[in-house]
Design a protein around this motif. Structure first.
Motif, PDB file in Angstrom:
ATOM      1  N   ASN A 190      -3.542  -3.908   0.269  1.00 35.33           N
ATOM      2  CA  ASN A 190      -4.947  -4.163   0.690  1.00 35.33           C
ATOM      3  C   ASN A 190      -5.685  -4.921  -0.348  1.00 35.33           C
ATOM      4  OD1 ASN A 190      -4.381  -2.976   3.444  1.00 35.33           O
ATOM      5  ND2 ASN A 190      -5.194  -1.065   2.871  1.00 35.33           N
ATOM      6  N   TYR A 191      -5.523  -4.254  -1.610  1.00 41.25           N
ATOM      7  CA  TYR A 191      -6.184  -4.805  -2.708  1.00 41.25           C
ATOM      8  C   TYR A 191      -5.840  -6.274  -3.046  1.00 41.25           C
ATOM      9  CZ  TYR A 191      -8.192  -5.670  -7.527  1.00 41.25           C
ATOM     10  OH  TYR A 191      -8.951  -6.229  -8.298  1.00 41.25           O
ATOM     11  N   SER A 193      -4.105  -8.487  -0.948  1.00 41.56           N
ATOM     12  CA  SER A 193      -4.674  -9.123   0.229  1.00 41.56           C
ATOM     13  C   SER A 193      -5.893  -9.675   0.041  1.00 41.56           C
ATOM     14  CB  SER A 193      -4.366  -8.444   1.441  1.00 41.56           C
ATOM     15  OG  SER A 193      -3.186  -8.379   1.692  1.00 41.56           O
ATOM     16  N   GLU A 194      -7.046  -8.915  -0.228  1.00 39.19           N
ATOM     17  CA  GLU A 194      -8.234  -9.326  -0.338  1.00 39.19           C
ATOM     18  C   GLU A 194      -8.320 -10.269  -1.616  1.00 39.19           C
ATOM     19  OE1 GLU A 194     -12.640  -7.240  -0.971  1.00 39.19           O
ATOM     20  OE2 GLU A 194     -11.168  -6.164  -0.501  1.00 39.19           O
ATOM     21  N   TYR A 195      -7.986  -9.905  -2.625  1.00 39.75           N
ATOM     22  CA  TYR A 195      -7.786 -10.694  -3.980  1.00 39.75           C
ATOM     23  C   TYR A 195      -7.490 -12.061  -3.671  1.00 39.75           C
ATOM     24  CZ  TYR A 195      -6.181 -12.909  -8.220  1.00 39.75           C
ATOM     25  OH  TYR A 195      -6.159 -13.693  -9.524  1.00 39.75           O
ATOM     26  N   ALA A 196      -6.215 -12.326  -2.914  1.00 41.57           N
ATOM     27  CA  ALA A 196      -5.528 -13.593  -2.632  1.00 41.57           C
ATOM     28  C   ALA A 196      -6.060 -14.385  -1.416  1.00 41.57           C
ATOM     29  CB  ALA A 196      -4.276 -13.324  -2.425  1.00 41.57           C
ATOM     30  N   ASN A 197      -7.059 -13.413  -0.612  1.00 38.60           N
ATOM     31  CA  ASN A 197      -7.819 -13.967   0.515  1.00 38.60           C
ATOM     32  C   ASN A 197      -6.447 -14.350   1.484  1.00 38.60           C
ATOM     33  OD1 ASN A 197      -9.860 -14.508   2.270  1.00 38.60           O
ATOM     34  ND2 ASN A 197      -9.756 -16.743   1.511  1.00 38.60           N
ATOM     35  N   ALA A 198      -5.391 -13.669   1.756  1.00 36.44           N
ATOM     36  CA  ALA A 198      -4.494 -13.876   2.483  1.00 36.44           C
ATOM     37  C   ALA A 198      -3.726 -12.481   2.849  1.00 36.44           C
ATOM     38  CB  ALA A 198      -3.436 -14.831   1.899  1.00 36.44           C
ATOM     39  N   SER A 199      -3.159 -12.481   3.755  1.00 38.47           N
ATOM     40  CA  SER A 199      -2.482 -11.206   4.258  1.00 38.47           C
ATOM     41  C   SER A 199      -1.166 -11.044   3.491  1.00 38.47           C
ATOM     42  CB  SER A 199      -2.190 -11.073   5.746  1.00 38.47           C
ATOM     43  OG  SER A 199      -1.414  -9.803   6.160  1.00 38.47           O
ATOM     44  N   TYR A 209       2.392  -9.932  -7.433  1.00 43.35           N
ATOM     45  CA  TYR A 209       1.169  -9.361  -7.950  1.00 43.35           C
ATOM     46  C   TYR A 209       1.475  -8.162  -8.912  1.00 43.35           C
ATOM     47  CZ  TYR A 209      -0.954 -12.458  -4.570  1.00 43.35           C
ATOM     48  OH  TYR A 209      -1.343 -13.466  -3.688  1.00 43.35           O
TER      49      TYR A 209
END
Length: 274
Positions: A190-191, A193-199, A209
């Motif tokens: 989840n972290y 995904s938010e950092y990369a702005n992609a699921s 990552y």
């Protein structure tokens, strides 16, 4: 008998006094703090310390929090912990000396001080959350030693109000099970995904990552113990601990309800009462 009223500066002197002051009484003693600071900024050396320092309340809790603050700043202060400003000044002066020494060492290899960008350490030590049974402190800050970039950090600790005991992994169980590893994997997914702005949809994407060669289904806990806020247990990895610098401090929060299978009865009573 009359309840013994104890300040942070005075521990009960006899066994009878200890018996008269029960756990419930200690938990009910108001925990009070004062904001203490140390600030220095001169010749490209900067030190900033701010702390919510305990002044009154359950003496066991006050002592535990004071020890924690001292340890977070270096753990070398040997005088009375009740002297809060003296402790903060001690660490401020110690850090200032260390940074000035680092600057002088670098000047030996620099053409002139034009190549000295700066040296600093900042600490912000705050009481972040409190209930009638426990409280949490969070330490944030950053450090820079004239390198390519500075490093941020964030630590936290939750204390039981009755006796100051720290909530650590010794109050947890089933940490090396597939179920708990799944909690870590899901939190980091989840972290990032938010950092990369992609699921992030599969293990290979998550591995992009992760710095370690560990199987993403068995990722390690952060070095520093999780702490409790109103949202639940906060798990935080420091820069470079599990991912690259640009990813910041990977963190995630697990609600207390979802953490119950991984907590001892001691922890559950601490968080929710009898």
């Amino acid at each position: 008998g009359m309840m013994v009223v104890a300040s942070c500066d005075l521990l009960p002197k006899s066994s009878s006094e200890k018996q008269e002051t029960g756990i419930a009484d200690l938990e009910d003693m108001a925990f009070e703090t004062e904001k203490l600071s140390y600030n220095y900024d001169e010749d490209k050396v900067e030190v900033n310390i701010n702390a919510d320092y305990p002044t009154d309340g359950n003496p066991l809790l006050c002592n535990a929090v004071r020890e924690f603050i001292s340890e977070m700043l270096g753990g070398t202060y040997a005088d009375e912990l009740e002297e809060g400003q003296q402790l903060i000044d001690f660490y401020g002066e110690s850090i200032k000396s260390e940074l000035n020494e680092a600057k002088q060492n670098d000047l030996q290899y620099a053409y002139d001080d034009e190549y000295i960008n700066g040296y600093y350490r900042h600490y912000d030590i705050k009481k972040a959350y409190e209930t009638d049974r426990f409280l949490t402190y969070i330490v944030t800050g950053d450090i820079y030693l004239n390198g390519a970039h500075g490093n941020e950090f964030e630590y936290g600790m939750t204390f039981r109000k009755s006796d100051g005991r720290r909530l650590g992994t010794d109050m947890m169980r089933n940490l090396y099970t597939d179920d708990f590893y799944a909690v870590i994997k899901n939190g980091l997914t989840n972290y990032f995904s938010e950092y990369a702005n992609a699921s992030i949809g599969n293990d290979d994407e998550l591995k992009e990552y992760i710095l370690t060669d560990d199987n993403v289904n068995y990722l390690p806990l952060p070095r520093h113990t999780p702490y409790v806020t109103s949202d639940g247990f906060v798990f935080t990895y420091q820069p470079y601990e599990i991912s690259f610098y640009a990813a910041g401090m990977p963190s995630f929060t697990v609600p207390v309800g979802k953490m119950k299978p991984f907590l001892t009865q001691t922890a559950l009573k601490m968080l929710e009462g009898e």
